[in-house]
Scaffold this motif. Structure first.
Motif, PDB file in Angstrom:
ATOM      1  N   LYS A   6      28.482 -37.411   8.821  1.00 60.49           N
ATOM      2  CA  LYS A   6      29.717 -37.275   9.448  1.00 60.49           C
ATOM      3  C   LYS A   6      30.216 -38.902   9.642  1.00 60.49           C
ATOM      4  O   LYS A   6      29.641 -39.435  10.345  1.00 60.49           O
ATOM      5  CB  LYS A   6      29.556 -36.580  10.885  1.00 60.49           C
ATOM      6  CG  LYS A   6      29.312 -35.287  10.791  1.00 60.49           C
ATOM      7  CD  LYS A   6      29.572 -34.427  11.786  1.00 60.49           C
ATOM      8  CE  LYS A   6      29.588 -33.024  11.567  1.00 60.49           C
ATOM      9  NZ  LYS A   6      30.273 -32.150  12.301  1.00 60.49           N
ATOM     10  N   GLU A   7      31.210 -39.406   9.177  1.00 58.07           N
ATOM     11  CA  GLU A   7      31.799 -40.399   9.409  1.00 58.07           C
ATOM     12  C   GLU A   7      32.671 -40.585  10.460  1.00 58.07           C
ATOM     13  O   GLU A   7      33.289 -39.600  10.969  1.00 58.07           O
ATOM     14  CB  GLU A   7      32.669 -40.984   8.088  1.00 58.07           C
ATOM     15  CG  GLU A   7      32.021 -41.058   6.925  1.00 58.07           C
ATOM     16  CD  GLU A   7      33.042 -41.481   5.890  1.00 58.07           C
ATOM     17  OE1 GLU A   7      33.970 -42.227   6.066  1.00 58.07           O
ATOM     18  OE2 GLU A   7      32.623 -41.235   4.738  1.00 58.07           O
ATOM     19  N   PRO A   8      32.591 -41.704  11.403  1.00 58.05           N
ATOM     20  CA  PRO A   8      33.206 -41.590  12.748  1.00 58.05           C
ATOM     21  C   PRO A   8      34.744 -41.701  12.224  1.00 58.05           C
ATOM     22  O   PRO A   8      35.194 -42.427  11.321  1.00 58.05           O
ATOM     23  CB  PRO A   8      32.739 -42.939  13.271  1.00 58.05           C
ATOM     24  CG  PRO A   8      32.411 -43.837  12.258  1.00 58.05           C
ATOM     25  CD  PRO A   8      31.635 -42.807  11.269  1.00 58.05           C
ATOM     26  N   ARG A   9      35.631 -40.684  13.250  1.00 59.75           N
ATOM     27  CA  ARG A   9      36.997 -40.758  13.001  1.00 59.75           C
ATOM     28  C   ARG A   9      37.569 -41.861  13.787  1.00 59.75           C
ATOM     29  O   ARG A   9      37.337 -42.054  14.834  1.00 59.75           O
ATOM     30  CB  ARG A   9      37.701 -39.374  13.256  1.00 59.75           C
ATOM     31  CG  ARG A   9      37.052 -38.274  12.293  1.00 59.75           C
ATOM     32  CD  ARG A   9      37.954 -37.113  12.477  1.00 59.75           C
ATOM     33  NE  ARG A   9      37.429 -36.116  11.565  1.00 59.75           N
ATOM     34  CZ  ARG A   9      37.946 -35.206  11.255  1.00 59.75           C
ATOM     35  NH1 ARG A   9      39.176 -34.807  12.087  1.00 59.75           N
ATOM     36  NH2 ARG A   9      37.871 -34.257  10.329  1.00 59.75           N
ATOM     37  N   LEU A  10      38.752 -42.525  13.239  1.00 57.98           N
ATOM     38  CA  LEU A  10      39.549 -43.391  14.039  1.00 57.98           C
ATOM     39  C   LEU A  10      40.395 -42.443  15.045  1.00 57.98           C
ATOM     40  O   LEU A  10      40.980 -41.649  14.452  1.00 57.98           O
ATOM     41  CB  LEU A  10      40.282 -44.339  13.039  1.00 57.98           C
ATOM     42  CG  LEU A  10      39.322 -45.276  12.108  1.00 57.98           C
ATOM     43  CD1 LEU A  10      40.413 -46.031  11.236  1.00 57.98           C
ATOM     44  CD2 LEU A  10      38.565 -46.235  12.775  1.00 57.98           C
TER      45      LEU A  10
END
Length: 64
Positions: A6-10
Motif C-alpha cells: 500500500k503506497e501512501p496516497r497523496l
C-alpha cells in the motif's frame, strides 16, 4: 498470494479558481469560455456555480 504494497496516497487537491464575474474564489468552478490564441497558449475562463448560469453556452468548435 501476498497483500499488495500500500503506497501512501497523496491528498487530492480540489480545483480552486476565481469567478470571472463576481471575483469570488470557488472550489466548484464551471468553465464558461475557452479563449484561443493564434500565438501561444489560450486560457480557460471560469465562473462560480451562481454566476455560470448567466453565461450563454459556448459552441462546441465543430463548425469551420
Amino acid at each position: 498470494m501476498g497483500t499488495p504494497d500500500k503506497e501512501p496516497r497523496l491528498p487530492v487537491r480540489m480545483p480552486v479558481r476565481m469567478c470571472v464575474r463576481c471575483e469570488v474564489t470557488t472550489e466548484t468552478p464551471v468553465v464558461v469560455a475557452v479563449v484561443h490564441q493564434n500565438s501561444g497558449p489560450g486560457f480557460v475562463v471560469y465562473a462560480c456555480q451562481t454566476c455560470a448560469v448567466r453565461y450563454p453556452p459556448q459552441p462546441d468548435g465543430g463548425e469551420r
